[in-house]
Design a protein around this motif. Sequence first.
Motif, PDB file in Angstrom:
ATOM      1  N   UNK A 167       0.828  -1.203   0.000  1.00 43.52           N
ATOM      2  CA  UNK A 167       0.000   0.000   0.000  1.00 43.52           C
ATOM      3  C   UNK A 167       0.864   1.254   0.000  1.00 43.52           C
ATOM      4  N   UNK A 168       2.061   1.162   0.555  1.00 46.19           N
ATOM      5  CA  UNK A 168       2.985   2.299   0.493  1.00 46.19           C
ATOM      6  C   UNK A 168       3.250   2.685  -0.960  1.00 46.19           C
ATOM      7  N   UNK A 169       3.496   1.711  -1.813  1.00 44.39           N
ATOM      8  CA  UNK A 169       3.753   1.991  -3.230  1.00 44.39           C
ATOM      9  C   UNK A 169       2.513   2.557  -3.909  1.00 44.39           C
ATOM     10  N   UNK A 170       1.345   2.010  -3.575  1.00 45.75           N
ATOM     11  CA  UNK A 170       0.099   2.509  -4.157  1.00 45.75           C
ATOM     12  C   UNK A 170      -0.166   3.949  -3.727  1.00 45.75           C
ATOM     13  N   UNK A 171       0.073   4.241  -2.456  1.00 41.33           N
ATOM     14  CA  UNK A 171      -0.146   5.588  -1.935  1.00 41.33           C
ATOM     15  C   UNK A 171       0.819   6.571  -2.588  1.00 41.33           C
ATOM     16  N   UNK A 172       2.062   6.157  -2.744  1.00 36.45           N
ATOM     17  CA  UNK A 172       3.060   7.017  -3.364  1.00 36.45           C
ATOM     18  C   UNK A 172       2.681   7.327  -4.809  1.00 36.45           C
ATOM     19  N   UNK A 173       2.195   6.318  -5.515  1.00 37.69           N
ATOM     20  CA  UNK A 173       1.775   6.525  -6.899  1.00 37.69           C
ATOM     21  C   UNK A 173       0.589   7.484  -6.974  1.00 37.69           C
ATOM     22  N   UNK A 174      -0.376   7.330  -6.070  1.00 33.50           N
ATOM     23  CA  UNK A 174      -1.549   8.213  -6.065  1.00 33.50           C
ATOM     24  C   UNK A 174      -1.159   9.652  -5.734  1.00 33.50           C
ATOM     25  N   UNK A 175      -0.197   9.819  -4.824  1.00 32.60           N
ATOM     26  CA  UNK A 175       0.227  11.161  -4.426  1.00 32.60           C
ATOM     27  C   UNK A 175       0.937  11.890  -5.563  1.00 32.60           C
ATOM     28  N   UNK A 176       1.556  11.145  -6.460  1.00 29.73           N
ATOM     29  CA  UNK A 176       2.302  11.755  -7.566  1.00 29.73           C
ATOM     30  C   UNK A 176       1.457  11.933  -8.824  1.00 29.73           C
ATOM     31  N   UNK A 177       0.199  11.569  -8.754  1.00 30.06           N
ATOM     32  CA  UNK A 177      -0.671  11.634  -9.931  1.00 30.06           C
ATOM     33  C   UNK A 177      -1.394  12.981  -9.955  1.00 30.06           C
ATOM     34  N   UNK A 178      -1.067  13.809 -10.943  1.00 26.76           N
ATOM     35  CA  UNK A 178      -1.654  15.144 -11.068  1.00 26.76           C
ATOM     36  C   UNK A 178      -2.067  15.395 -12.519  1.00 26.76           C
ATOM     37  N   UNK A 179      -2.780  16.514 -12.703  1.00 26.16           N
ATOM     38  CA  UNK A 179      -2.999  16.991 -14.069  1.00 26.16           C
ATOM     39  C   UNK A 179      -1.632  17.333 -14.655  1.00 26.16           C
ATOM     40  N   UNK A 180      -1.246  16.771 -15.801  1.00 28.87           N
ATOM     41  CA  UNK A 180       0.074  17.073 -16.372  1.00 28.87           C
ATOM     42  C   UNK A 180       0.254  18.581 -16.560  1.00 28.87           C
ATOM     43  N   UNK A 181       1.436  19.075 -16.234  1.00 23.20           N
ATOM     44  CA  UNK A 181       1.681  20.513 -16.316  1.00 23.20           C
ATOM     45  C   UNK A 181       1.433  21.092 -17.703  1.00 23.20           C
ATOM     46  N   UNK A 182       1.825  20.406 -18.799  1.00 23.51           N
ATOM     47  CA  UNK A 182       1.522  20.983 -20.123  1.00 23.51           C
ATOM     48  C   UNK A 182       0.024  21.207 -20.338  1.00 23.51           C
TER      49      UNK A 182
END
Length: 254
Positions: A167-182
């Motif tokens: 779940x640590x890996x899943x949480x880390x992936x979710x935290x890094x998921x954003x609207x792409x800056x471009x």
Amino acid sequence: MQALTSSPFLVAGLLLVILLACHEAGYRLGFRVAKVDDDYKRRVDMIRNAILALVTFLVGFSFAGAGARFIDRQDMIVKEANAIGTAWLRAMLLPEPQRGEVQTELRQYTTDRLELLRSYDTASIQRLLAKAGEAQNRFWRSGVTGVGTDREFANFMLPALNDVIDIHSEHLSAARRHVPQPILIVIIVTAAIGMGMIGYDNGLARRRFFILSSAFAMVLAAALWMTIDLDRPRHGFVRASAQPYIDLLASMKP
């Protein structure tokens, strides 16, 4: 982007200034244009309405995506807290000293998760992530040692520890998921062009309609701001709740 989004009111103010500046630039450009016929004016209205419709679609789509990701991150916090709590309870069945080792590691691990959720500094975040990996190795080794050769006990105890790690890996992936800056830049630029077209249309009419244009600029800036803020719940005004970790720590009695 992180330094900017950590100051939510600065983001809101900057967006409003950009939109109003584009409106003023469009107004001045339209004011300098010589008198135009009705056919030209209709085409200006058509292009302006098309751009604003596109802005509405882009902002709405991005806001919906940011809201869904915010809920996913909050659910991930609850899921992780539950996994740690389950591992803590099952660790009570381990023999000493492994029981104390695993529970101590899990308590500190939860404390670090809480600090990580509240941290802004990149160096501190990287340190806590590295520390989490080391803690996972330690409580896994202690768990393996504690279960020994008892396969039935291992099948009961080790999956709980493995869930904490996964779940640590899943949480880390979710935290890094954003609207792409471009894409975010395209949305802001499109909104700025839309405000410029409103100003241009006002310039052709030789009237500013300041209150109406300012009201629209404020609403549009607020929508853009909330999309950005909601998409980064660790840095903005709307933040993911750390209460599951707090409640878990309160229940972890030595």
